[in-house]
Design a protein around this motif. Sequence first.
Motif, PDB file in Angstrom:
ATOM      1  N   GLY A  60      -1.093   4.883 -12.474  1.00 44.21           N
ATOM      2  CA  GLY A  60      -2.193   5.303 -11.571  1.00 44.21           C
ATOM      3  C   GLY A  60      -1.968   6.476 -10.961  1.00 44.21           C
ATOM      4  N   LEU A  77      -3.329   6.847  -3.817  1.00 41.38           N
ATOM      5  CA  LEU A  77      -4.477   5.843  -4.134  1.00 41.38           C
ATOM      6  C   LEU A  77      -4.343   5.441  -5.422  1.00 41.38           C
ATOM      7  CD1 LEU A  77      -6.840   4.591  -3.000  1.00 41.38           C
ATOM      8  CD2 LEU A  77      -8.363   6.306  -3.789  1.00 41.38           C
ATOM      9  N   GLY A  78      -4.094   6.068  -6.444  1.00 43.08           N
ATOM     10  CA  GLY A  78      -4.050   5.652  -7.871  1.00 43.08           C
ATOM     11  C   GLY A  78      -2.861   4.769  -8.155  1.00 43.08           C
ATOM     12  N   PHE A  80      -1.187   2.963  -5.872  1.00 47.45           N
ATOM     13  CA  PHE A  80      -1.456   1.887  -5.165  1.00 47.45           C
ATOM     14  C   PHE A  80      -2.277   0.970  -5.926  1.00 47.45           C
ATOM     15  CE2 PHE A  80      -3.793  -0.873  -1.919  1.00 47.45           C
ATOM     16  CZ  PHE A  80      -2.642  -1.266  -1.320  1.00 47.45           C
ATOM     17  N   ILE A  81      -3.593   1.429  -6.593  1.00 50.17           N
ATOM     18  CA  ILE A  81      -4.496   0.597  -7.403  1.00 50.17           C
ATOM     19  C   ILE A  81      -3.611   0.066  -8.752  1.00 50.17           C
ATOM     20  CG2 ILE A  81      -6.307   0.703  -8.874  1.00 50.17           C
ATOM     21  CD1 ILE A  81      -7.720   2.720  -6.584  1.00 50.17           C
ATOM     22  N   ALA A  82      -3.089   0.982  -9.330  1.00 54.52           N
ATOM     23  CA  ALA A  82      -2.363   0.622 -10.471  1.00 54.52           C
ATOM     24  C   ALA A  82      -1.255  -0.543 -10.217  1.00 54.52           C
ATOM     25  CB  ALA A  82      -1.539   1.756 -11.226  1.00 54.52           C
ATOM     26  N   LEU A  84      -1.048  -2.804  -7.797  1.00 56.02           N
ATOM     27  CA  LEU A  84      -1.581  -4.307  -7.518  1.00 56.02           C
ATOM     28  C   LEU A  84      -2.530  -4.679  -8.646  1.00 56.02           C
ATOM     29  CD1 LEU A  84      -3.729  -3.496  -4.116  1.00 56.02           C
ATOM     30  CD2 LEU A  84      -1.815  -4.667  -4.520  1.00 56.02           C
ATOM     31  N   ALA A  85      -3.020  -3.705  -9.738  1.00 55.06           N
ATOM     32  CA  ALA A  85      -3.472  -4.220 -10.912  1.00 55.06           C
ATOM     33  C   ALA A  85      -2.532  -5.020 -11.809  1.00 55.06           C
ATOM     34  CB  ALA A  85      -4.295  -3.198 -11.789  1.00 55.06           C
ATOM     35  N   VAL A 192       0.737  -6.824  -1.169  1.00 55.09           N
ATOM     36  CA  VAL A 192       0.204  -5.510  -0.804  1.00 55.09           C
ATOM     37  C   VAL A 192       1.147  -4.588   0.033  1.00 55.09           C
ATOM     38  CG1 VAL A 192      -1.786  -4.640   0.792  1.00 55.09           C
ATOM     39  CG2 VAL A 192      -2.129  -6.427  -0.701  1.00 55.09           C
TER      40      VAL A 192
END
Length: 294
Positions: A60, A77-78, A80-82, A84-85, A192
């Motif tokens: 991310g 942000l990238g 964090f999203i990666a 969680l994915a 999270v």
Amino acid sequence: MLGAAVHGALVQPFIEFGFMRRALVACLALGLSCGPVGTLLVLRRMSLAGDAMAHALLPGAAVAFLLVGLSLPAMSLGAFIAALAVAALAGGVARFTAQREDASLAGFYLIALAAGVMLISLRGNSVDLMRVLFGSILAVDDAALLLVAGVSSASLLVLALVWRPLLVECFDPGFLRAVGGHGGLHHQLFLVLLVANLVAGFQALGTLMAVGLLMLPAIAARCWAHSVARLSAIACGIAAACGYGGLLLSYHFGLPSGPAIVLLAGAVYLVSLCIGTRDSLRTRFFTAHRHRAA
């Protein structure tokens, strides 16, 4: 004279240089939140999962780097999203197939790590890759410091609100489900928090070093305390002390700051493993010797 020399060695760098003060504040903020989060990871037997999640940040951050360059908000942000994915994919595979979650998590984080390194290498250079992997806490600016402080404050607030259910889920998840405690929801919330703290640590220490400050103080604390509250407090103290000591070592001896901090935490763990008051080599062998002598 001696007092002045000690003061100059231990305090003066943080008085004279703003970058040292920012790095110290970032370490202290990370230590405050990493202590309880790392303690819960250890109690849940998720230590290696924390390491996997740290590596999962990389693709991310790499995609954001390719799109906008070294932008703190975008890379955070990238990452964090990666992460969680990867956690969601590993959980989904474990739920819908016969494969265990730890195996699927290992598979996805290895893919994520390799993909992240490849993506950064496509556009960046070795310096960019080293910065993402290992960080540079001495280069923490005001924006990164605000991010670290914000994540730490939010983590402590959330932990204060859901600390008891998280503890119950660590020791008896069946009881929590029986009383309608929403154990799955609390588990997801904890993931999270874990990812958020890894993202904050990634800004200062890089993806490979962030998990060190999260896990090593918590593991070392287990050699000194029985209660969870004391474990968390000791872990916070060790993380903060290692951040302070590692920065001093990097300043006086020209060492890279991130590895110095993590290696100091590793040294504290090894010492704790040898002479700690609980679950250490000293308690195992000396107690056994006293029992045989009696």
